[in-house]
Write a protein that holds these residues in place. Sequence first.
Motif, PDB file in Angstrom:
ATOM      1  N   LEU A  19       0.824  -1.210   0.000  1.00 56.53           N
ATOM      2  CA  LEU A  19       0.000   0.000   0.000  1.00 56.53           C
ATOM      3  C   LEU A  19       0.858   1.261   0.000  1.00 56.53           C
ATOM      4  O   LEU A  19       0.535   2.255  -0.652  1.00 56.53           O
ATOM      5  CB  LEU A  19      -0.935  -0.006   1.209  1.00 56.53           C
ATOM      6  N   GLY A  20       1.962   1.210   0.730  1.00 56.78           N
ATOM      7  CA  GLY A  20       2.831   2.369   0.809  1.00 56.78           C
ATOM      8  C   GLY A  20       3.533   2.695  -0.489  1.00 56.78           C
ATOM      9  O   GLY A  20       3.929   3.839  -0.716  1.00 56.78           O
ATOM     10  N   CYS A  21       3.699   1.699  -1.355  1.00 55.42           N
ATOM     11  CA  CYS A  21       4.379   1.905  -2.626  1.00 55.42           C
ATOM     12  C   CYS A  21       3.425   2.287  -3.755  1.00 55.42           C
ATOM     13  O   CYS A  21       3.849   2.429  -4.905  1.00 55.42           O
ATOM     14  CB  CYS A  21       5.169   0.658  -3.017  1.00 55.42           C
ATOM     15  N   LEU A  22       2.146   2.462  -3.454  1.00 53.64           N
ATOM     16  CA  LEU A  22       1.196   2.861  -4.487  1.00 53.64           C
ATOM     17  C   LEU A  22       1.460   4.277  -4.982  1.00 53.64           C
ATOM     18  O   LEU A  22       1.188   4.605  -6.133  1.00 53.64           O
ATOM     19  CB  LEU A  22      -0.237   2.775  -3.958  1.00 53.64           C
ATOM     20  N   ALA A  23       2.004   5.138  -4.103  1.00 51.20           N
ATOM     21  CA  ALA A  23       2.306   6.513  -4.514  1.00 51.20           C
ATOM     22  C   ALA A  23       3.809   6.734  -4.376  1.00 51.20           C
ATOM     23  O   ALA A  23       4.585   6.009  -4.958  1.00 51.20           O
ATOM     24  CB  ALA A  23       1.492   7.502  -3.685  1.00 51.20           C
ATOM     25  N   GLU A  24       4.212   7.770  -3.621  1.00 46.68           N
ATOM     26  CA  GLU A  24       5.636   8.025  -3.413  1.00 46.68           C
ATOM     27  C   GLU A  24       6.152   7.042  -2.379  1.00 46.68           C
ATOM     28  O   GLU A  24       6.066   7.281  -1.190  1.00 46.68           O
ATOM     29  CB  GLU A  24       5.847   9.459  -2.944  1.00 46.68           C
ATOM     30  N   GLY A  25       6.717   5.916  -2.801  1.00 47.51           N
ATOM     31  CA  GLY A  25       7.001   4.829  -1.872  1.00 47.51           C
ATOM     32  C   GLY A  25       8.456   4.525  -1.620  1.00 47.51           C
ATOM     33  O   GLY A  25       8.777   3.416  -1.174  1.00 47.51           O
ATOM     34  N   GLU A  26       9.364   5.470  -1.866  1.00 48.37           N
ATOM     35  CA  GLU A  26      10.781   5.195  -1.684  1.00 48.37           C
ATOM     36  C   GLU A  26      11.104   4.801  -0.243  1.00 48.37           C
ATOM     37  O   GLU A  26      11.841   3.838   0.001  1.00 48.37           O
ATOM     38  CB  GLU A  26      11.627   6.413  -2.084  1.00 48.37           C
ATOM     39  N   THR A  27      10.546   5.547   0.706  1.00 48.08           N
ATOM     40  CA  THR A  27      10.803   5.248   2.109  1.00 48.08           C
ATOM     41  C   THR A  27      10.300   3.863   2.476  1.00 48.08           C
ATOM     42  O   THR A  27      10.997   3.080   3.136  1.00 48.08           O
ATOM     43  CB  THR A  27      10.118   6.293   3.012  1.00 48.08           C
ATOM     44  N   VAL A  28       9.104   3.535   2.030  1.00 50.63           N
ATOM     45  CA  VAL A  28       8.504   2.235   2.350  1.00 50.63           C
ATOM     46  C   VAL A  28       9.306   1.102   1.711  1.00 50.63           C
ATOM     47  O   VAL A  28       9.536   0.061   2.328  1.00 50.63           O
ATOM     48  CB  VAL A  28       7.047   2.189   1.874  1.00 50.63           C
ATOM     49  N   ALA A  29       9.748   1.299   0.469  1.00 58.51           N
ATOM     50  CA  ALA A  29      10.542   0.274  -0.209  1.00 58.51           C
ATOM     51  C   ALA A  29      11.847   0.018   0.530  1.00 58.51           C
ATOM     52  O   ALA A  29      12.270  -1.132   0.691  1.00 58.51           O
ATOM     53  CB  ALA A  29      10.817   0.694  -1.647  1.00 58.51           C
ATOM     54  N   MET A  30      12.499   1.087   1.001  1.00 54.54           N
ATOM     55  CA  MET A  30      13.741   0.919   1.748  1.00 54.54           C
ATOM     56  C   MET A  30      13.494   0.239   3.090  1.00 54.54           C
ATOM     57  O   MET A  30      14.288  -0.607   3.521  1.00 54.54           O
ATOM     58  CB  MET A  30      14.414   2.278   1.950  1.00 54.54           C
ATOM     59  N   LEU A  31      12.394   0.588   3.751  1.00 50.72           N
ATOM     60  CA  LEU A  31      12.059  -0.085   5.006  1.00 50.72           C
ATOM     61  C   LEU A  31      11.796  -1.572   4.774  1.00 50.72           C
ATOM     62  O   LEU A  31      12.180  -2.415   5.581  1.00 50.72           O
ATOM     63  CB  LEU A  31      10.837   0.578   5.639  1.00 50.72           C
ATOM     64  N   GLY A  32      11.132  -1.886   3.653  1.00 53.23           N
ATOM     65  CA  GLY A  32      10.904  -3.290   3.320  1.00 53.23           C
ATOM     66  C   GLY A  32      12.212  -4.034   3.138  1.00 53.23           C
ATOM     67  O   GLY A  32      12.382  -5.156   3.627  1.00 53.23           O
ATOM     68  N   ALA A  54       4.229  -0.424  -6.719  1.00 55.74           N
ATOM     69  CA  ALA A  54       4.723   0.566  -7.678  1.00 55.74           C
ATOM     70  C   ALA A  54       4.015   0.438  -9.024  1.00 55.74           C
ATOM     71  O   ALA A  54       3.575   1.439  -9.604  1.00 55.74           O
ATOM     72  CB  ALA A  54       6.233   0.408  -7.854  1.00 55.74           C
ATOM     73  N   PHE A  55       3.886  -0.778  -9.504  1.00 47.50           N
ATOM     74  CA  PHE A  55       3.267  -1.002 -10.815  1.00 47.50           C
ATOM     75  C   PHE A  55       1.784  -0.638 -10.788  1.00 47.50           C
ATOM     76  O   PHE A  55       1.296   0.070 -11.685  1.00 47.50           O
ATOM     77  CB  PHE A  55       3.449  -2.456 -11.235  1.00 47.50           C
ATOM     78  N   LEU A  56       1.076  -1.105  -9.782  1.00 50.65           N
ATOM     79  CA  LEU A  56      -0.367  -0.844  -9.712  1.00 50.65           C
ATOM     80  C   LEU A  56      -0.647   0.640  -9.492  1.00 50.65           C
ATOM     81  O   LEU A  56      -1.597   1.187 -10.062  1.00 50.65           O
ATOM     82  CB  LEU A  56      -0.990  -1.670  -8.593  1.00 50.65           C
ATOM     83  N   GLY A  57       0.177   1.305  -8.677  1.00 48.83           N
ATOM     84  CA  GLY A  57      -0.027   2.719  -8.418  1.00 48.83           C
ATOM     85  C   GLY A  57       0.111   3.555  -9.676  1.00 48.83           C
ATOM     86  O   GLY A  57      -0.780   4.353 -10.011  1.00 48.83           O
ATOM     87  N   ASP A  58       1.205   3.380 -10.405  1.00 51.32           N
ATOM     88  CA  ASP A  58       1.416   4.163 -11.630  1.00 51.32           C
ATOM     89  C   ASP A  58       0.395   3.813 -12.703  1.00 51.32           C
ATOM     90  O   ASP A  58      -0.037   4.685 -13.457  1.00 51.32           O
ATOM     91  CB  ASP A  58       2.830   3.940 -12.161  1.00 51.32           C
ATOM     92  N   SER A  59       0.015   2.545 -12.763  1.00 49.38           N
ATOM     93  CA  SER A  59      -1.002   2.142 -13.742  1.00 49.38           C
ATOM     94  C   SER A  59      -2.343   2.798 -13.418  1.00 49.38           C
ATOM     95  O   SER A  59      -3.073   3.228 -14.326  1.00 49.38           O
ATOM     96  CB  SER A  59      -1.157   0.618 -13.745  1.00 49.38           C
ATOM     97  N   ALA A  60      -2.660   2.899 -12.123  1.00 55.97           N
ATOM     98  CA  ALA A  60      -3.916   3.545 -11.726  1.00 55.97           C
ATOM     99  C   ALA A  60      -3.904   5.028 -12.079  1.00 55.97           C
ATOM    100  O   ALA A  60      -4.909   5.573 -12.562  1.00 55.97           O
ATOM    101  CB  ALA A  60      -4.143   3.359 -10.226  1.00 55.97           C
ATOM    102  N   PHE A  61      -2.776   5.705 -11.861  1.00 53.96           N
ATOM    103  CA  PHE A  61      -2.671   7.118 -12.214  1.00 53.96           C
ATOM    104  C   PHE A  61      -2.790   7.310 -13.727  1.00 53.96           C
ATOM    105  O   PHE A  61      -3.425   8.258 -14.199  1.00 53.96           O
ATOM    106  CB  PHE A  61      -1.351   7.700 -11.716  1.00 53.96           C
TER     107      PHE A  61
END
Length: 206
Positions: A19-32, A54-61
Motif C-alpha cells: 500500500l505504501g508503494c502505491l504513490a511516493e514509496g521510496e521510504t517504504v521500499a527501503m524499510l521493506g 509501484a506497478f499498480l499505483g502508476d497504472s492507476a494514475f
Amino acid sequence: MTETIHGIIEHYGLLAVLLGCLAEGETVAMLGGFFAHQHVFAFWQTLLAVFAGAFLGDSAFFMMGRGFAQTKLVQRISRKPGFNRARQLVTAHPNIYVLSNRYIYGMRILGGIVAGLSGVATTRFLFLNAISAAVWSILFCGLGYLFGLGAEQIVGRALLHHERLLVAFAIGVIVMTAAFVIARALLRRERLRGNQTADADQIGAP
C-alpha cells in the motif's frame, strides 16, 4: 510497546509495504528491504510487494488520466507546477519519460496522469511501467537491505527488536528529509522557469 509494534510489522508488514508503494514509496521500499535483511520478511516477498505497489499505483494514475480527464481531481492536478513541462517531455520522449518518471520525487502521481492524457498506448505504458517498477524495486529494496547490513556491522551483532525500530525510524527520517529538499529544489526551479517564460512573453509582446 516495541514488541507490539514489531508484531504488527511481522503480521501486516507486506500489505503495508504494498500500500505504501502505491504513490511516493521510496521510504517504504527501503524499510521493506531493511526488514528483509532482518529476516522479518523474505527478500523475494518484499520485492514482490514493492513491485506490485509501484506497478499498480502508476497504472492507476495512468488510467485516471486516460479515462477521467474531465474530473475535478485531474483538472486540479493539471494546474500543478511541472504539469506543462511533464507534458512536453512525454510528447517528445514517451519511452524515456515512462521509464524515468518514478525516479523524480513528487512527480509520480502527476507523471502517471500526464502519461494517461498523452497519446501513449496503454499496452506500451504497461510494458514500460513494468520494467521501470522492477528496476525501482530492486534499487530501493537493495538500499534498505544494505542499510540493515551497515547497521548490523556497526552494532556488531544481530539487531534487537527495539534497535530495528530505531534504525527503521532513522531510514524514514533520512529519506523524507532528502525528499523534502529535492522537492523544494524542483519546485523552485520550475517557478524560475515559469518566471523566465513569462518575462520572455512580455518582451516579445507588441
